[in-house]
Design a protein around this motif. Sequence first.
Motif: not given
Length: 86
Positions: A51-74
Amino acid sequence: MKTVLTTPVNANQTTQTSQLIPASPTSIENPSTWMRNGDSPTEIILAVAFLTSVLIGGIASVIVVITGLVKTLVPVMVQPTRENKK
Protein backbone atom coordinates in the motif's frame (compact mmCIF):
# COMPACT_ATOMS: atom_id res chain seq x y z
CA MET A 1 40.44 -10.97 71.08
CA LYS A 2 38.90 -12.44 67.93
CA THR A 3 35.30 -13.41 67.76
CA VAL A 4 34.39 -15.96 65.13
CA LEU A 5 30.81 -16.63 64.19
CA THR A 6 30.18 -20.11 63.05
CA THR A 7 27.07 -21.63 61.66
CA PRO A 8 26.45 -25.23 62.54
CA VAL A 9 26.27 -27.44 59.47
CA ASN A 10 23.31 -29.72 59.34
CA ALA A 11 24.03 -32.94 57.51
CA ASN A 12 20.38 -33.26 56.53
CA GLN A 13 20.28 -29.98 54.57
CA THR A 14 19.21 -30.24 50.96
CA THR A 15 19.92 -27.86 48.13
CA GLN A 16 16.98 -26.56 46.17
CA THR A 17 17.43 -25.29 42.65
CA SER A 18 15.12 -22.98 40.83
CA GLN A 19 14.56 -22.71 37.12
CA LEU A 20 15.87 -19.37 35.86
CA ILE A 21 14.90 -19.84 32.22
CA PRO A 22 11.15 -19.56 31.69
CA ALA A 23 9.56 -22.50 30.00
CA SER A 24 8.51 -22.01 26.40
CA PRO A 25 4.78 -21.86 25.76
CA THR A 26 3.33 -25.23 25.02
CA SER A 27 0.82 -24.12 22.42
CA ILE A 28 2.07 -22.27 19.33
CA GLU A 29 -0.44 -21.18 16.74
CA ASN A 30 -0.26 -22.84 13.39
CA PRO A 31 0.98 -20.38 10.69
CA SER A 32 -1.77 -21.55 8.34
CA THR A 33 -4.26 -20.19 10.89
CA TRP A 34 -2.61 -16.78 10.59
CA MET A 35 -2.98 -16.85 6.83
CA ARG A 36 -6.64 -17.84 7.07
CA ASN A 37 -7.46 -15.15 9.64
CA GLY A 38 -5.37 -12.46 7.93
CA ASP A 39 -3.45 -11.52 11.07
CA SER A 40 -0.05 -12.97 10.16
CA PRO A 41 2.75 -10.53 11.04
CA THR A 42 4.41 -11.21 7.69
CA GLU A 43 1.16 -10.70 5.83
CA ILE A 44 0.54 -7.38 7.58
CA ILE A 45 4.07 -6.15 6.79
CA LEU A 46 3.70 -7.10 3.12
CA ALA A 47 0.31 -5.41 2.87
CA VAL A 48 1.65 -2.19 4.41
CA ALA A 49 4.67 -2.24 2.06
CA PHE A 50 2.42 -2.76 -0.98
CA LEU A 51 0.00 0.00 0.00
CA THR A 52 2.89 2.38 0.69
CA SER A 53 4.41 1.72 -2.73
CA VAL A 54 1.04 2.28 -4.42
CA LEU A 55 0.62 5.54 -2.52
CA ILE A 56 4.11 6.75 -3.49
CA GLY A 57 3.44 5.77 -7.11
CA GLY A 58 0.19 7.72 -7.09
CA ILE A 59 1.85 10.81 -5.67
CA ALA A 60 4.64 10.56 -8.28
CA SER A 61 2.13 10.31 -11.13
CA VAL A 62 0.27 13.40 -9.87
CA ILE A 63 3.56 15.33 -9.76
CA VAL A 64 4.37 14.24 -13.35
CA VAL A 65 0.92 15.31 -14.57
CA ILE A 66 1.16 18.73 -12.88
CA THR A 67 4.67 19.24 -14.30
CA GLY A 68 3.44 18.43 -17.83
CA LEU A 69 0.51 20.80 -17.42
CA VAL A 70 2.77 23.63 -16.26
CA LYS A 71 5.17 23.01 -19.17
CA THR A 72 2.25 23.24 -21.58
CA LEU A 73 0.45 26.25 -20.11
CA VAL A 74 3.34 28.55 -19.20
CA PRO A 75 4.56 29.15 -22.80
CA VAL A 76 1.00 29.83 -23.95
CA MET A 77 0.42 32.29 -21.10
CA VAL A 78 3.73 34.10 -21.75
CA GLN A 79 3.14 34.60 -25.50
CA PRO A 80 1.78 38.03 -26.41
CA THR A 81 -1.71 37.94 -27.82
CA ARG A 82 -2.56 39.26 -31.32
CA GLU A 83 -4.41 42.17 -29.82
CA ASN A 84 -1.29 43.34 -27.92
CA LYS A 85 0.86 43.24 -31.11
CA LYS A 86 -1.16 45.93 -32.90
